[in-house]
Design a protein around this motif. Structure first.
Motif, PDB file in Angstrom:
ATOM      1  N   ASP A 116       0.815  -1.223   0.000  1.00  9.64           N
ATOM      2  CA  ASP A 116       0.000   0.000   0.000  1.00  9.64           C
ATOM      3  C   ASP A 116       0.847   1.271   0.000  1.00  9.64           C
ATOM      4  N   VAL A 117       2.167   1.141   0.028  1.00  7.49           N
ATOM      5  CA  VAL A 117       3.056   2.301   0.131  1.00  7.49           C
ATOM      6  C   VAL A 117       3.958   2.352  -1.096  1.00  7.49           C
ATOM      7  N   HIS A 118       4.053   3.542  -1.720  1.00 10.42           N
ATOM      8  CA  HIS A 118       4.883   3.716  -2.907  1.00 10.42           C
ATOM      9  C   HIS A 118       5.867   4.862  -2.671  1.00 10.42           C
ATOM     10  N   PHE A 119       7.143   4.617  -3.005  1.00  7.02           N
ATOM     11  CA  PHE A 119       8.209   5.608  -2.851  1.00  7.02           C
ATOM     12  C   PHE A 119       8.611   6.135  -4.230  1.00  7.02           C
ATOM     13  N   ASN A 120       8.608   7.452  -4.375  1.00  9.95           N
ATOM     14  CA  ASN A 120       9.021   8.106  -5.621  1.00  9.95           C
ATOM     15  C   ASN A 120      10.384   8.779  -5.440  1.00  9.95           C
ATOM     16  N   GLY A 121      11.091   8.955  -6.552  1.00  7.27           N
ATOM     17  CA  GLY A 121      12.323   9.733  -6.537  1.00  7.27           C
ATOM     18  C   GLY A 121      13.563   8.982  -6.116  1.00  7.27           C
ATOM     19  N   VAL A 173      -0.475   5.183   0.713  1.00  3.19           N
ATOM     20  CA  VAL A 173       0.511   6.163   1.167  1.00  3.19           C
ATOM     21  C   VAL A 173       1.554   6.318   0.063  1.00  3.19           C
ATOM     22  N   THR A 174       1.806   7.566  -0.327  1.00  4.21           N
ATOM     23  CA  THR A 174       2.810   7.875  -1.339  1.00  4.21           C
ATOM     24  C   THR A 174       3.862   8.786  -0.700  1.00  4.21           C
ATOM     25  N   VAL A 175       5.128   8.430  -0.910  1.00  2.00           N
ATOM     26  CA  VAL A 175       6.227   9.196  -0.320  1.00  2.00           C
ATOM     27  C   VAL A 175       7.141   9.691  -1.437  1.00  2.00           C
ATOM     28  N   ASP A 176       7.305  11.012  -1.509  1.00  2.00           N
ATOM     29  CA  ASP A 176       8.218  11.619  -2.472  1.00  2.00           C
ATOM     30  C   ASP A 176       9.544  11.880  -1.774  1.00  2.00           C
ATOM     31  N   ILE A 177      10.570  11.180  -2.212  1.00  2.00           N
ATOM     32  CA  ILE A 177      11.892  11.251  -1.578  1.00  2.00           C
ATOM     33  C   ILE A 177      12.825  12.134  -2.416  1.00  2.00           C
ATOM     34  N   THR A 178      13.532  13.028  -1.727  1.00  2.00           N
ATOM     35  CA  THR A 178      14.630  13.769  -2.341  1.00  2.00           C
ATOM     36  C   THR A 178      15.926  13.229  -1.757  1.00  2.00           C
ATOM     37  N   GLU A 179      16.695  12.561  -2.583  1.00  2.00           N
ATOM     38  CA  GLU A 179      17.935  11.965  -2.102  1.00  2.00           C
ATOM     39  C   GLU A 179      19.027  13.030  -1.955  1.00  2.00           C
ATOM     40  N   VAL A 180      19.947  12.756  -1.045  1.00  2.00           N
ATOM     41  CA  VAL A 180      21.080  13.656  -0.836  1.00  2.00           C
ATOM     42  C   VAL A 180      21.981  13.641  -2.059  1.00  2.00           C
ATOM     43  N   ARG A 181      22.364  14.840  -2.525  1.00  2.00           N
ATOM     44  CA  ARG A 181      23.375  14.997  -3.569  1.00  2.00           C
ATOM     45  C   ARG A 181      24.581  15.690  -2.951  1.00  2.00           C
ATOM     46  N   PRO A 182      25.757  15.115  -3.065  1.00  2.00           N
ATOM     47  CA  PRO A 182      26.920  15.719  -2.397  1.00  2.00           C
ATOM     48  C   PRO A 182      27.262  17.081  -2.996  1.00  2.00           C
ATOM     49  N   VAL A 183      27.763  17.981  -2.132  1.00  2.00           N
ATOM     50  CA  VAL A 183      28.203  19.303  -2.603  1.00  2.00           C
ATOM     51  C   VAL A 183      29.704  19.339  -2.809  1.00  2.00           C
ATOM     52  N   ALA A 184      30.407  18.343  -2.261  1.00  2.00           N
ATOM     53  CA  ALA A 184      31.865  18.281  -2.411  1.00  2.00           C
ATOM     54  C   ALA A 184      32.314  16.874  -2.056  1.00  2.00           C
ATOM     55  N   LEU A 185      33.580  16.598  -2.372  1.00  2.00           N
ATOM     56  CA  LEU A 185      34.183  15.314  -2.034  1.00  2.00           C
ATOM     57  C   LEU A 185      35.337  15.548  -1.065  1.00  2.00           C
ATOM     58  N   TRP A 186      35.375  14.747  -0.022  1.00  2.00           N
ATOM     59  CA  TRP A 186      36.447  14.825   0.986  1.00  2.00           C
ATOM     60  C   TRP A 186      37.318  13.583   0.805  1.00  2.00           C
ATOM     61  N   VAL A 187      38.513  13.804   0.321  1.00  2.00           N
ATOM     62  CA  VAL A 187      39.413  12.692   0.003  1.00  2.00           C
ATOM     63  C   VAL A 187      40.393  12.525   1.156  1.00  2.00           C
ATOM     64  N   THR A 188      40.254  11.405   1.873  1.00  2.00           N
ATOM     65  CA  THR A 188      41.115  11.130   3.026  1.00  2.00           C
ATOM     66  C   THR A 188      41.830   9.801   2.819  1.00  2.00           C
ATOM     67  N   ASP A 189      42.696   9.482   3.766  1.00  2.00           N
ATOM     68  CA  ASP A 189      43.396   8.196   3.700  1.00  2.00           C
ATOM     69  C   ASP A 189      42.437   7.024   3.866  1.00  2.00           C
ATOM     70  N   GLU A 190      41.263   7.268   4.443  1.00  2.00           N
ATOM     71  CA  GLU A 190      40.268   6.211   4.641  1.00  2.00           C
ATOM     72  C   GLU A 190      39.345   6.063   3.443  1.00  2.00           C
ATOM     73  N   GLY A 191      39.516   6.901   2.439  1.00  2.00           N
ATOM     74  CA  GLY A 191      38.675   6.824   1.258  1.00  2.00           C
ATOM     75  C   GLY A 191      37.983   8.145   0.980  1.00  2.00           C
ATOM     76  N   THR A 192      37.261   8.182  -0.108  1.00  2.00           N
ATOM     77  CA  THR A 192      36.536   9.397  -0.503  1.00  2.00           C
ATOM     78  C   THR A 192      35.139   9.381   0.093  1.00  2.00           C
ATOM     79  N   ARG A 193      34.732  10.528   0.650  1.00  2.00           N
ATOM     80  CA  ARG A 193      33.424  10.668   1.262  1.00  2.00           C
ATOM     81  C   ARG A 193      32.633  11.763   0.551  1.00  2.00           C
ATOM     82  N   TRP A 194      31.335  11.519   0.435  1.00  2.00           N
ATOM     83  CA  TRP A 194      30.448  12.597   0.011  1.00  2.00           C
ATOM     84  C   TRP A 194      30.301  13.584   1.165  1.00  2.00           C
TER      85      TRP A 194
END
Length: 315
Positions: A116-121, A173-194
């Protein structure tokens, strides 16, 4: 023989006298018992009469006859109420409302399940993880709070916005989702992070958008004070880096270290710039322009322009 006859006659007379005496005694005893019973009945009657007088004295408003005055009920208002159309209409409305309430409460069609629940986006998020986070499985549709469901969904760090739409009569129930879009990349010794706008660092999910600002910081020195290393960048550093990238296209990637903060090679020049951590972007840009004039005119020499202080230094 005459003597024997006299003897029998005497005995007969004696026996008759004895019977008369016994009968007299029995009659006397019976009379005594009767008088005692009569006295007991008289005493009992007096006691009852005394108690009745005591009881009657406790009842207000007794008539002289000693009877109890009973209240008289007026049933006319009830009869008029029973003939009221408004009353019957109200009772019918209550009955209908009760029936509808029972129907909504007991019929399975008003309960929400996965279908009964649908997710958009969604592009990189999974509907199943959001469904579990929504916590509405088996809920009656009229009891679901859209704002509360939206708040729970935003607990997922990859959800920037969640708009929940409930259709009660359709039990959907309908849910409109806006996913996170990164604004920058943080490059560390542990890897790249959004990097989110608020500085939160997330492992990449899905495709990374091209052309993002990069901040190279191997030991993750730009970590927000008090946060686990590499979990979030200092928002002041991120804002300064974004402002710098907007004003000076081509400076990416920027570097960061604990000693000089943000630093980069000036585009199309041999000079290295120590930018620091501050937000005073305009003042630093003015100092940078002044330092470039000094270097271009030959009045100053060096390879590093330090903008971390009130005045620029060239060394």
């Amino acid at each position: 023989m005459a003597s024997a006859a006299k003897s029998r006659q005497a005995k007969t007379q004696q026996s008759d006298a004895s019977r008369r005496a016994a009968s007299l005694h029995a009659a006397q005893r019976e009379a005594a018992r009767s008088r005692m019973a009569q006295r007991r009945r008289q005493q009992l009657k007096q006691q009852v009469q005394q108690r009745m007088r005591t009881f009657e004295s406790l009842l207000p408003g007794l008539p002289e006859t000693g009877g109890v005055a009973l209240p008289r009920w007026d049933f006319a208002p009830l009869k008029r109420l029973a003939r009221s159309r408004l009353l019957w209409a109200l009772l019918a409305a209550l009955a209908i409302a009760g029936g509808l309430t029972a129907w909504f409460a007991l019929d399975e069609r008003w309960y929400i399940y996965r279908e009964d629940v649908h997710f958009n986006g969604l592009s990189y998020l999974e509907a199943e993880e959001l469904w579990r986070l929504s916590a509405i499985d088996g809920w009656q549709v009229f009891w679901i709070d859209a704002d509360e469901v939206s708040r729970r969904l935003r607990q997922n760090p990859y959800v920037a916005e969640a708009r929940v739409h409930i259709a009660p009569l359709a039990a959907r129930v309908t849910v409109d989702i806006t996913e996170v879009r990164p604004v920058a990349l943080w490059v560390t010794d542990e890897g790249t992070r959004w990097l989110r706008e608020d500085g939160l660092a997330l492992p990449p999910r899905g495709a990374t958008p091209p052309g993002l600002l990069q901040i190279l910081d191997g030991p993750a020195d730009a970590t927000l004070a008090g946060a686990p290393r590499g979990s979030a960048i200092d928002p002041a550093v991120l804002r300064s880096a974004q402002a710098l990238a907007n004003r000076l296209p081509g400076v990416s990637p920027l570097r960061y270290n604990a000693l000089v903060g943000l630093n980069f090679r000036l585009p199309n020049s041999p000079y290295w710039v120590y930018w620091g951590d501050g937000d005073e972007v305009e003042a630093k840009l003015e100092n940078l322009a002044a330092a470039e004039l000094l270097l271009a005119s030959g009045r100053a020499q060096g390879s590093v322009i330090d903008l971390r202080f009130e005045r620029p230094y060239i060394k």
